[in-house]
Design a protein around this motif. Structure first.
Motif, PDB file in Angstrom:
ATOM      1  N   VAL A 373       0.722  -1.083  -0.035  1.00  0.00           N
ATOM      2  CA  VAL A 373      -0.144   0.193   0.038  1.00  0.00           C
ATOM      3  C   VAL A 373       0.781   1.341  -0.014  1.00  0.00           C
ATOM      4  O   VAL A 373       1.972   1.188   0.555  1.00  0.00           O
ATOM      5  CB  VAL A 373      -1.039   0.081   1.231  1.00  0.00           C
ATOM      6  CG1 VAL A 373      -1.916  -1.259   1.216  1.00  0.00           C
ATOM      7  CG2 VAL A 373      -0.311   0.077   2.641  1.00  0.00           C
ATOM      8  N   ILE A 374       0.562   2.305  -0.537  1.00  0.00           N
ATOM      9  CA  ILE A 374       1.261   3.498  -0.866  1.00  0.00           C
ATOM     10  C   ILE A 374       0.524   4.880  -0.481  1.00  0.00           C
ATOM     11  O   ILE A 374      -0.519   4.832  -0.919  1.00  0.00           O
ATOM     12  CB  ILE A 374       1.707   3.574  -2.277  1.00  0.00           C
ATOM     13  CG1 ILE A 374       2.382   2.320  -2.808  1.00  0.00           C
ATOM     14  CG2 ILE A 374       2.464   4.651  -2.613  1.00  0.00           C
ATOM     15  CD1 ILE A 374       2.103   1.868  -4.308  1.00  0.00           C
ATOM     16  N   ARG A 375       1.424   5.840   0.105  1.00  0.00           N
ATOM     17  CA  ARG A 375       1.013   7.060   0.272  1.00  0.00           C
ATOM     18  C   ARG A 375       1.908   8.032  -0.247  1.00  0.00           C
ATOM     19  O   ARG A 375       3.135   7.711   0.103  1.00  0.00           O
ATOM     20  CB  ARG A 375       0.624   7.145   1.722  1.00  0.00           C
ATOM     21  CG  ARG A 375       0.238   8.641   1.939  1.00  0.00           C
ATOM     22  CD  ARG A 375      -0.352   8.775   3.458  1.00  0.00           C
ATOM     23  NE  ARG A 375       0.718   8.650   4.409  1.00  0.00           N
ATOM     24  CZ  ARG A 375       0.564   8.742   5.833  1.00  0.00           C
ATOM     25  NH1 ARG A 375      -0.583   8.990   6.408  1.00  0.00           N
ATOM     26  NH2 ARG A 375       1.625   8.473   6.439  1.00  0.00           N
ATOM     27  N   GLY A 376       1.506   8.860  -1.032  1.00  0.00           N
ATOM     28  CA  GLY A 376       2.789   9.745  -1.317  1.00  0.00           C
ATOM     29  C   GLY A 376       2.074  11.042  -2.387  1.00  0.00           C
ATOM     30  O   GLY A 376       0.823  10.908  -2.919  1.00  0.00           O
ATOM     31  N   ASN A 377       2.998  12.047  -2.914  1.00  0.00           N
ATOM     32  CA  ASN A 377       2.417  12.970  -3.638  1.00  0.00           C
ATOM     33  C   ASN A 377       2.144  12.621  -5.046  1.00  0.00           C
ATOM     34  O   ASN A 377       1.410  13.327  -5.782  1.00  0.00           O
ATOM     35  CB  ASN A 377       3.647  14.137  -3.625  1.00  0.00           C
ATOM     36  CG  ASN A 377       3.405  15.067  -1.956  1.00  0.00           C
ATOM     37  OD1 ASN A 377       2.530  15.738  -1.842  1.00  0.00           O
ATOM     38  ND2 ASN A 377       4.688  14.799  -1.457  1.00  0.00           N
ATOM     39  N   GLN A 378       2.541  11.539  -5.448  1.00  0.00           N
ATOM     40  CA  GLN A 378       2.620  11.244  -6.768  1.00  0.00           C
ATOM     41  C   GLN A 378       1.480  10.120  -6.994  1.00  0.00           C
ATOM     42  O   GLN A 378       1.149   9.714  -7.987  1.00  0.00           O
ATOM     43  CB  GLN A 378       3.885  10.413  -7.415  1.00  0.00           C
ATOM     44  CG  GLN A 378       4.076   9.066  -6.921  1.00  0.00           C
ATOM     45  CD  GLN A 378       5.126   9.141  -5.537  1.00  0.00           C
ATOM     46  OE1 GLN A 378       4.617   9.783  -4.714  1.00  0.00           O
ATOM     47  NE2 GLN A 378       6.131   8.244  -5.539  1.00  0.00           N
ATOM     48  N   VAL A 379       0.792   9.793  -6.161  1.00  0.00           N
ATOM     49  CA  VAL A 379      -0.681   8.966  -6.074  1.00  0.00           C
ATOM     50  C   VAL A 379      -1.567   9.614  -6.576  1.00  0.00           C
ATOM     51  O   VAL A 379      -1.808  10.898  -6.349  1.00  0.00           O
ATOM     52  CB  VAL A 379      -0.601   8.379  -4.660  1.00  0.00           C
ATOM     53  CG1 VAL A 379      -2.078   7.597  -4.662  1.00  0.00           C
ATOM     54  CG2 VAL A 379       0.365   7.688  -4.032  1.00  0.00           C
ATOM     55  N   MET A 380      -2.397   8.943  -7.257  1.00  0.00           N
ATOM     56  CA  MET A 380      -3.490   9.520  -8.357  1.00  0.00           C
ATOM     57  C   MET A 380      -4.459  10.278  -7.177  1.00  0.00           C
ATOM     58  O   MET A 380      -4.742   9.810  -6.033  1.00  0.00           O
ATOM     59  CB  MET A 380      -4.312   8.722  -9.021  1.00  0.00           C
ATOM     60  CG  MET A 380      -4.915   7.427  -8.133  1.00  0.00           C
ATOM     61  SD  MET A 380      -6.174   6.307  -9.256  1.00  0.00           S
ATOM     62  CE  MET A 380      -6.888   5.543  -7.945  1.00  0.00           C
ATOM     63  N   LYS A 381      -5.457  11.163  -7.960  1.00  0.00           N
ATOM     64  CA  LYS A 381      -6.393  11.713  -7.382  1.00  0.00           C
ATOM     65  C   LYS A 381      -7.647  10.732  -7.095  1.00  0.00           C
ATOM     66  O   LYS A 381      -8.347  10.732  -6.235  1.00  0.00           O
ATOM     67  CB  LYS A 381      -6.933  12.750  -8.039  1.00  0.00           C
ATOM     68  CG  LYS A 381      -8.086  13.618  -7.551  1.00  0.00           C
ATOM     69  CD  LYS A 381      -8.216  14.937  -8.106  1.00  0.00           C
ATOM     70  CE  LYS A 381      -9.590  15.986  -7.501  1.00  0.00           C
ATOM     71  NZ  LYS A 381      -9.678  17.177  -8.263  1.00  0.00           N
ATOM     72  N   GLY A 382      -7.984   9.824  -8.099  1.00  0.00           N
ATOM     73  CA  GLY A 382      -8.869   8.937  -7.868  1.00  0.00           C
ATOM     74  C   GLY A 382      -9.117   8.277  -9.383  1.00  0.00           C
ATOM     75  O   GLY A 382      -8.485   8.598 -10.379  1.00  0.00           O
ATOM     76  N   TYR A 383     -10.301   7.537  -9.409  1.00  0.00           N
ATOM     77  CA  TYR A 383     -10.753   7.122 -10.862  1.00  0.00           C
ATOM     78  C   TYR A 383     -11.852   8.078 -11.397  1.00  0.00           C
ATOM     79  O   TYR A 383     -12.800   8.302 -10.843  1.00  0.00           O
ATOM     80  CB  TYR A 383     -10.968   5.695 -10.781  1.00  0.00           C
ATOM     81  CG  TYR A 383     -10.065   4.677 -10.248  1.00  0.00           C
ATOM     82  CD1 TYR A 383      -9.184   4.497 -11.126  1.00  0.00           C
ATOM     83  CD2 TYR A 383     -10.062   3.803  -9.115  1.00  0.00           C
ATOM     84  CE1 TYR A 383      -7.987   3.399 -10.795  1.00  0.00           C
ATOM     85  CE2 TYR A 383      -9.087   3.176  -8.701  1.00  0.00           C
ATOM     86  CZ  TYR A 383      -7.995   2.625  -9.660  1.00  0.00           C
ATOM     87  OH  TYR A 383      -7.219   1.826  -9.296  1.00  0.00           O
TER      88      TYR A 383
END
Length: 531
Positions: A373-383
């Protein structure tokens, strides 16, 4: 001082510092300085304004790796228009869904691909259809170059950006059900380009060869990072091994990215042409992703080609760069290939965890398996248009983290190693089997070029492993020989109970084997695809 993170700064910097220097080499060899490239970008932006496109409208692009595609990214970005790069390997019915889902007002298409849009055109919401060379297009398309010629080269007025607004929508491939549009913002794209530049040492001396599809999560960020750092883009419309080596020599290419399938093509061409020159005057760095290449592949790339190979891991939803196994501190001559096969350490500014079924961190012992699982500034806004899927992706086990569906271990140094996809675990007689483990073993067999291991129905065990193999050359060892080979090296319950030879495996554009396509054949009479 807070300034919004956008994507236009990368071309602005290239123009400010490297404006009179070579920036882009088209597929046909035409060269553009960054000033010339920027002028073409402005012309396209002004065309969009003339057509009345507004902030947040969508422009879809169906193209091979061309300078035109690069131009469209920057032309949409500087007006706040959302670009939707399309996978050129899809079928018309898949384009139909995507183009309706995103509501693209404009479709820009390589002439060679226009027939795929023409088949569904009457049903689409688009108002404008543009082809790179309209005289060769199927149907009635406006000509890209003629439109640019009639448009102003002046810098258009830019909007007030919100860095959290959607910049691009990248539709995922290789999953069951309808494609999901991954919403990437100006901030996520900007941040990704920065960490990519850092971890892969991109600089103004780099000459980058485009073998990786530009459409795939915006070329893994290289559309922005190469430009912003003042490097040179060398466009290659289609991957041809002979032309890859030719351009590496002709332009002194220093950097390229390639999926494992492309590496196999390059090695096969090299083996058939052992006197070929594999590099020019520059040291060549190569980044790969998807399934880790077999050690023999990496050894050929480094020891015979003389290139340096690095691996990154990620998904469209997360940049896709979130880990790399490249490390000076942890790498030795003895373990370097073992490390290169692993997904590696989290990137700068990225929080990567491996969690159990209730969201707790697994033991960092390199043995216990959990989901990344990932958290960070480059993770998408959503689908796009899929709030339920978005909610599930960020909250299934660990709220606030994106859930990848990849099962992995993590060791005491924080290095991750993927063992399988969650849905690709084979459960046979109550025992969990990692298909990746079996595949890695099969790759060591001299007759195996490519392989995939899937679960197929078994009355006795529920499901049992099956090996699907692309042979290396004409040799096809008997099923019994392959099974015996595996049983000599791993526990019997993990071994394939059947073997099938095929000419090719179904893959995504980045070289990931689409195991659901392989499973479909064997589970077609069932309402599920596991035992």
């Amino acid at each position: 001082m807070k300034v919004p993170m956008t994507t236009v700064e990368f071309l602005d910097r290239a123009v400010d510092i490297y404006g009179d220097h070579l920036g882009v080499i088209a597929d046909d060899g035409t060269e553009f300085t960054y000033n010339e490239f920027n002028e073409r970008v402005n012309r396209l932006s002004n065309l969009f304004k003339k057509w009345g496109l507004k902030y947040g409208d969508r422009v879809a692009i169906l193209s091979f790796n061309t300078h035109w595609l690069l131009e469209t990214f920057y032309a949409t970005n500087q007006l706040g228009i959302i670009n939707v790069p399309l996978n050129y390997r899809l079928k018309p019915s898949e384009y139909d869904y995507i183009l309706k889902d995103c509501g693209a007002r404009v479709i820009i298409c390589d002439s060679e691909l226009t027939d795929r849009i023409e088949e569904i055109r009457a049903e689409l919401p688009a108002e404008y259809y543009v082809a790179y060379d309209a005289k060769d297009a199927k149907g009635d398309w406006e000509d890209y170059e003629e439109l640019l010629e009639s448009s102003s080269p002046e810098q258009p007025e830019r909007p007030d950006y919100d860095e959290d607004d959607v910049c691009t929508i990248n539709y995922t491939s290789g999953t069951t059900g309808d494609p999901k549009g991954v919403m990437r913002t100006y901030r996520t794209e900007h941040w990704h380009a920065l960490i990519l530049s850092t971890h892969f040492q991109i600089n103004d001396g780099d000459v980058y060869l485009w073998t990786l599809p530009m459409f795939h999560v915006n070329g893994w960020g290289h559309i922005y990072s190469i430009t912003g750092n003042g490097g040179v883009h060398v466009c290659l419309k289609k991957v041809d091994p002979a032309e890859v080596f030719n351009r590496i020599n002709k332009y002194n290419v220093s950097y390229l990215c390639a999926a494992p399938t492309v590496l196999n093509m390059l090695i096969a061409h090299y083996n058939d042409n052992p006197n070929i020159t594999t590099k020019g005057d520059s040291h060549v760095r190569l980044t790969t992703a998807g399934s880790p290449p077999p050690q023999t592949t990496m050894e050929t790339i480094e020891n015979e080609f003389g290139w340096e190979i690095r691996q990154l891991y990620g998904l469209t939803e997360v940049a896709p760069f979130i880990t790399t196994s490249h490390s000076f501190r942890f790498t030795t001559e003895e373990n370097k290939y073992e490390l290169k096969k692993m997904q590696g350490f989290e990137a700068l500014g990225t929080d990567v965890r491996v969690v159990d079924n209730v969201g707790n961190d697994v033991e960092p012992n390199g043995q216990e398996i959990g989901e990344i699982v990932i958290r960070g500034n480059q993770v998408m806004k959503g689908y796009w248009n899929k709030p339920e899927a978005t909610e599930e992706a960020f909250n299934a086990k660990r709220p606030g983290y994106f859930h990848t569906g990849d099962l992995a271990t993590i060791d005491e140094n924080g290095m991750c190693e993927i063992k399988d996809r969650d849905k690709d675990i084979i459960i046979s007689g109550g025992e969990n089997i990692s298909s990746v483990e079996v595949e890695n073993l099969l790759y060591k067999h001299p007759a195996v070029a490519q392989c995939a291991v899937i679960g197929v129905p078994s009355e006795k065990w529920g499901e049992t492993p099956k090996a699907i193999i692309v042979p290396k050359g004409d040799e096809k060892p008997a099923e019994e020989e392959i099974i015996k080979y595996c049983k000599e090296k791993i526990a019997g319950y993990k071994c394939p109970t059947s073997v099938e030879y095929v000419d090719a495996l179904p893959t995504t554009a980045t070289g990931k084997v689409q195991k659901f396509e392989l499973r479909r054949k064997y589970w077609e009479d069932s309402d599920k695809s596991v035992g």
